[in-house]
Scaffold this motif. Structure first.
Motif, short mmCIF file in Angstrom:
data_model
loop_
_atom_site.label_atom_id
_atom_site.label_comp_id
_atom_site.label_asym_id
_atom_site.label_seq_id
_atom_site.Cartn_x
_atom_site.Cartn_y
_atom_site.Cartn_z
N ASP A 1 0.96 -1.29 0.04
CA ASP A 1 -0.15 0.18 0.22
C ASP A 1 0.88 1.25 -0.09
O ASP A 1 0.28 2.16 -0.21
CB ASP A 1 -0.87 0.21 1.47
N ARG A 2 2.04 1.12 0.12
CA ARG A 2 3.17 2.27 -0.04
C ARG A 2 3.84 2.29 -1.01
O ARG A 2 4.34 1.14 -1.63
CB ARG A 2 4.18 2.14 1.49
N GLN A 3 4.32 3.39 -1.64
CA GLN A 3 4.94 3.53 -2.92
C GLN A 3 6.34 4.09 -2.54
O GLN A 3 6.65 5.17 -2.18
CB GLN A 3 4.46 4.50 -3.80
N PHE A 4 7.35 3.18 -2.70
CA PHE A 4 8.60 3.47 -2.50
C PHE A 4 9.53 3.98 -3.54
O PHE A 4 9.68 3.52 -4.55
CB PHE A 4 9.61 2.49 -1.66
N VAL A 5 9.96 5.28 -3.23
CA VAL A 5 10.71 6.04 -4.27
C VAL A 5 12.09 6.14 -3.99
O VAL A 5 12.15 6.86 -2.99
CB VAL A 5 10.15 7.55 -4.66
N ILE A 6 13.02 5.48 -4.67
CA ILE A 6 14.32 5.44 -4.19
C ILE A 6 15.08 6.37 -5.03
O ILE A 6 15.33 6.35 -6.58
CB ILE A 6 14.93 3.93 -4.36
N GLY A 7 15.69 7.14 -4.46
CA GLY A 7 16.65 8.27 -5.13
C GLY A 7 18.14 7.75 -4.76
O GLY A 7 18.36 7.12 -3.68
N ILE A 8 19.19 7.91 -5.79
CA ILE A 8 20.55 7.74 -5.62
C ILE A 8 21.14 8.98 -5.82
O ILE A 8 21.30 9.36 -7.09
CB ILE A 8 21.18 6.55 -6.26
N VAL A 9 21.84 9.79 -5.02
CA VAL A 9 22.16 11.10 -4.99
C VAL A 9 23.55 11.11 -5.81
O VAL A 9 24.29 10.16 -5.77
CB VAL A 9 22.51 11.79 -3.65
N PRO A 10 23.83 12.12 -6.63
CA PRO A 10 25.02 11.75 -7.36
C PRO A 10 26.59 11.79 -6.60
O PRO A 10 26.49 12.45 -5.31
CB PRO A 10 25.19 13.31 -8.07
N TYR A 11 27.20 11.05 -6.85
CA TYR A 11 28.45 10.86 -6.58
C TYR A 11 29.48 11.82 -7.32
O TYR A 11 29.24 11.86 -8.51
CB TYR A 11 29.13 9.52 -6.53
N HIS A 12 30.57 12.44 -6.83
CA HIS A 12 31.68 12.73 -7.88
C HIS A 12 32.17 11.60 -8.70
O HIS A 12 32.31 10.80 -8.15
CB HIS A 12 32.75 13.69 -6.89
N SER A 13 32.57 11.90 -10.08
CA SER A 13 32.88 10.97 -10.68
C SER A 13 34.00 10.35 -10.38
O SER A 13 34.28 9.25 -10.73
CB SER A 13 33.18 11.83 -12.18
N CYS A 14 34.98 10.93 -9.45
CA CYS A 14 36.16 10.12 -9.10
C CYS A 14 35.67 9.01 -8.30
O CYS A 14 36.66 8.24 -7.92
CB CYS A 14 37.09 11.21 -8.43
N TYR A 15 34.37 9.11 -7.58
CA TYR A 15 34.30 8.11 -6.62
C TYR A 15 34.14 6.60 -7.40
O TYR A 15 34.46 5.61 -6.76
CB TYR A 15 32.74 8.27 -6.23
N PHE A 16 34.09 6.66 -8.78
CA PHE A 16 34.10 5.46 -9.68
C PHE A 16 35.29 5.01 -9.93
O PHE A 16 35.41 3.71 -10.91
CB PHE A 16 32.86 5.53 -10.61
N THR A 17 36.32 5.94 -9.78
CA THR A 17 37.71 5.42 -10.39
C THR A 17 38.28 4.32 -10.07
O THR A 17 38.92 3.54 -10.72
CB THR A 17 38.72 6.78 -9.83
N ASN A 18 37.91 3.91 -8.60
CA ASN A 18 38.57 2.70 -8.08
C ASN A 18 37.34 1.78 -7.45
O ASN A 18 37.80 1.30 -6.63
CB ASN A 18 39.73 2.98 -7.07
N TYR A 19 36.20 1.91 -8.13
CA TYR A 19 35.22 1.18 -7.82
C TYR A 19 35.31 0.02 -8.18
O TYR A 19 35.20 -0.53 -9.43
CB TYR A 19 33.94 1.82 -8.09
N LYS A 20 35.32 -1.15 -7.12
CA LYS A 20 35.69 -2.43 -7.55
C LYS A 20 34.51 -3.37 -8.22
O LYS A 20 34.86 -4.03 -9.09
CB LYS A 20 35.97 -3.26 -6.19
#
Length: 314
Positions: free
Chosen positions: A235-254
């Motif tokens: 009965d509830r609508q869950f709206v999931i947001g993912i806030v921006p990360y700085h692009s460098c966060y993904f440089t060494n993202y495994k």
């Protein structure tokens, strides 16, 4: 024998006439101080985790639409941009065990006019972290709060006034920061840095982040609990947001493939909608560090999120 009786008699007089009144006076003073401290300092600061824990347990406003998450929720979603009825329950240094606590309390409220619940997910996975103990002391007599604390709960947290010893200064600091708002913006639970970092400092943070190995990892039992809770509240609508990360966060993202698979799992739940802004490129000037937006960044993100939310409502 006479001298002994006299000593006992004098001691009784001392207890009745001096010691007992002092104890009573101290006890009354502590009770009065605690009463006003809790209501003026703790419950007088809507950005404090303790206020938010108490609010989710006691608030019955049928119009309220809650926003749950960690500091990335607290620092990014501006309620007044989203609409009149939103409140930001984001609590710094917490993870999904705390979010799950908030979700369950919210889903008990059957008088809600809107089915919306907004969750902000972080790309380190579903994990356990309760954050600062000061968020829980006011409601430490609540069984669900004690369970949330687990091994962190101490017997002294059951004793009025005593449970706050060593923490008074932290509560007052939070309260003054909220009232003065010299470097932070406050709005219905949102608490956001207004500072724009000098390029030199931001570049140092970026270089540091590039050397850090970030990873997506779930605690499997907690993930199962989390998903089951979303599915159980159709009965509830869950709206999931993912806030921006700085692009460098993904440089060494495994393991970005695991994070992507997780997001797709969420999308497969009928009463869940995901708006993933994690890879949206924001300029350096909109970040306070490589994982959190500043006020200008929060304004931009909240406006974009609101527009996405409006497409769902329509």
């Amino acid at each position: 024998m006479h001298k002994e009786n006299s000593s006992i008699s004098n001691f009784k007089k001392y207890v009745v006439s001096i010691l007992l009144p002092v104890v009573l006076l101290v006890g009354i003073s502590m009770a009065v101080f605690t009463y006003f401290f809790e209501r003026k300092i703790i419950l007088g600061n809507e950005n404090c985790g303790a206020y938010k824990i108490n609010r989710i347990l006691t608030n019955t406003d049928p119009n309220e639409i809650p926003i749950f998450g960690s500091s990335r929720a607290e620092n990014s979603y501006i309620p007044e941009i989203l609409g009149d009825n939103y409140f930001n329950y984001g609590v710094e240094a917490t993870q999904e065990n705390v979010m799950l606590f908030f979700i369950r309390e919210e889903c008990k409220k059957k008088n809600k006019k809107s089915p919306l619940i907004i969750l902000n997910m972080d790309l380190d996975g579903i994990n356990t972290k309760t954050g600062d103990i000061i968020s829980y002391l006011y409601n430490s007599d609540n069984e669900k709060v004690r369970k949330l604390l687990g091994d962190k709960f101490e017997l002294r947290y059951s004793i009025p006034f005593i449970k706050y010893v060593g923490q008074f200064e932290n509560y007052i600091r939070y309260y003054l920061n909220n009232k003065m708002q010299l470097t932070r913006y406050s709005n219905k639970g949102a608490f956001i840095d207004k500072i724009v970092l000098p390029p030199k400092i931001m570049n140092e943070l970026i270089e540091y982040r590039k050397r850090v190995a970030d990873i997506f990892l779930n605690e499997e039992p907690l993930k199962v609990e989390f998903f089951n809770t979303l599915r159980a509240n159709r009965d509830r609508q869950f709206v999931i947001g993912i806030v921006p990360y700085h692009s460098c966060y993904f440089t060494n993202y495994k393991n970005p493939e695991d994070a992507k698979a997780f997001v797709n799992e969420l999308r497969a739940i009928p009463n869940v909608r995901v708006f993933d802004f994690s890879g949206v490129a924001y300029p350096d000037s909109l970040f306070i560090n490589t994982t959190h937006l500043n006020y200008n960044g929060a304004v931009k993100f909240t406006t974009q999120f609101r527009d996405s939310l409006n497409t769902l409502k329509n």
